[in-house]
Design an enzyme around this catalytic site. Structure first.
Site, short mmCIF file in Angstrom:
data_model
loop_
_atom_site.label_atom_id
_atom_site.label_comp_id
_atom_site.label_asym_id
_atom_site.label_seq_id
_atom_site.Cartn_x
_atom_site.Cartn_y
_atom_site.Cartn_z
CG ASP A 37 -18.91 1.39 0.17
OD1 ASP A 37 -19.35 1.15 1.30
OD2 ASP A 37 -18.08 2.27 -0.07
CG ASP A 62 -17.54 -6.33 4.67
OD1 ASP A 62 -16.30 -6.31 4.55
OD2 ASP A 62 -18.13 -5.93 5.70
CG LEU A 67 -13.57 -10.14 -3.73
CD1 LEU A 67 -12.54 -9.92 -4.83
CD2 LEU A 67 -13.90 -8.82 -3.03
CG LEU A 84 -9.83 4.59 -1.96
CD1 LEU A 84 -9.28 3.98 -3.23
CD2 LEU A 84 -10.53 5.90 -2.28
CB THR A 103 -11.72 -3.73 6.51
OG1 THR A 103 -13.03 -4.04 6.99
CG2 THR A 103 -11.82 -2.93 5.22
CE1 TYR A 156 -8.00 3.54 8.37
CE2 TYR A 156 -6.38 5.08 9.27
CZ TYR A 156 -7.20 4.68 8.24
OH TYR A 156 -7.22 5.38 7.06
CE LYS A 160 -6.19 2.10 5.43
NZ LYS A 160 -6.73 1.81 4.08
NE ARG A 197 -13.28 11.14 7.18
CZ ARG A 197 -12.74 10.50 6.16
NH1 ARG A 197 -11.65 10.98 5.59
NH2 ARG A 197 -13.29 9.40 5.69
#
Length: 342
Positions: A37, A62, A67, A84, A103, A156, A160, A197
């Site tokens: 994370d 990140d 990686l 996730l 991302t 977003y 996705k 949220r």
């Protein structure tokens, strides 16, 4: 799902709301767990109880970047990769839309390539946002959606959708064994108090005795799934023997208006609540409800936690967090303002 031998799961975004619950559940199932994370939107405190656990390790990094070596060097040991990694509430993912898109696209590519090298099974946490402001109700996996590809949520939503396309391309070419979960609204402990949220914002405002903000007239709907039910579904999907060539909706098919959600929260906090109405955000969906027939048939899964029970646990957790003077919600000017968000 108890493991006969020790296996290693990588959870990208593992310090986040759902990710931290998933890390805990995987440890309980006998996995070694690597949590990756960048802590841009997650809270390290979500991991405090896990860092003393044998078999758990945290790596700050990140997925947009290459990686970390500590992960690539352990690639041969990794058998499960849960992706996730991405901010999931509009105020957070819209704060840096370029990073949000990268991302979803670059990060998913890096994790899929790791899965290919390691021979690991890969699960993408996609979202109900791929359906946009739906013209079909409830939403089944066959529905192609009504998404604005140019609006403020596109980083977003389209990110996705692109991540799903890449994941299925890896599967079709035989490069990785994949699973894709389309996650609907999820709530529970470990939500960031000021993440934007709707559940976290309404609960925190109510507990602080502040006016709660409802966008629109409160008639828009969402379907709220308690986090423990969601984590169980993700693990069932990962361990299932399905072909993995189609997405699976995961969420609670019980549809609630935002006004009904507020009534349920009011019953939990047991105090008078003043409501402040504001205009709906751009491209905000007016209805959202999953058809979970595929999850029922393939996984034997349906959510078990009712809204009252889940909210009771959530309100209790937030009350303790606020009592510890959680950053961002201790003063009225810093208190969260509710958005109708995933």
């Amino acid at each position: 799902m108890k493991q006969d031998k020790k296996e290693t799961a990588l959870v990208a975004g593992g310090a986040g709301f759902i990710g931290s619950h998933l890390c805990r559940a995987l440890l309980r199932q006998g996995f070694d767990v690597i949590c990756l994370d960048n802590l841009l939107t997650a809270r390290r405190s979500n991991l405090l109880a896990l860092e003393a656990e044998r078999g758990f390790s945290f790596v700050r990094g990140d997925v947009v970047d290459p990686l970390p070596a500590v992960i690539t060097e352990r690639g041969a040991d990794i058998t499960r990769i849960y992706n996730l990694a991405c901010a999931a509430s509009p105020p957070l993912y819209q704060a840096d839309p370029e990073h949000t898109m990268l991302t979803n696209v670059v990060g998913t590519d890096r994790l899929l390539r790791l899965a290919e090298r390691a021979g690991a099974r890969f699960l993408l946490s996609s979202t109900s946002e791929v359906y946009g402001d739906p013209e079909r109700h409830p939403q089944s996996e066959e529905y192609r959606g009504s998404v604005s590809c140019t609006g403020p949520r596109a980083c977003y939503d389209e990110g996705k959708r692109a991540a799903e396309a890449m994941t299925f391309d890896f599967a079709r070419s035989g490069r990785a064994e994949v699973r894709v979960a389309r996650i609907f609204n999820t709530y529970g402990p470990h939500m960031n108090p000021d993440d934007g949220r709707v559940v976290s914002n309404l609960v925190c405002q109510a507990l602080l005795g502040l006016p709660v903000t409802i966008y629109g007239d409160g008639s828009q709907t969402r379907s709220f799934c308690y986090v423990e039910d969601m984590v169980k579904a993700l693990m069932l999907l990962m361990e299932s023997d399905i072909a993995g060539d189609e997405p699976v909706n995961l969420g609670n098919p019980e549809e609630r208006t935002i006004a009904e959600l507020l009534d349920a929260i009011r019953a939990q906090v047991d105090r008078e609540i003043e409501v402040e109405h504001r205009p709906l955000p751009v491209d905000d969906p007016t209805r959202r409800r999953p058809d979970i027939g595929r999850a029922r048939a393939l996984l034997g899964w349906a959510p078990e936690t009712g809204l009252a029970e889940g909210l009771a646990r959530t309100v209790d957790w937030f009350a303790r967090e606020l009592a510890r003077n959680a950053p961002g919600v201790t003063k009225e000017e810093d208190a969260p303002r509710a958005a109708i968000a995933v």
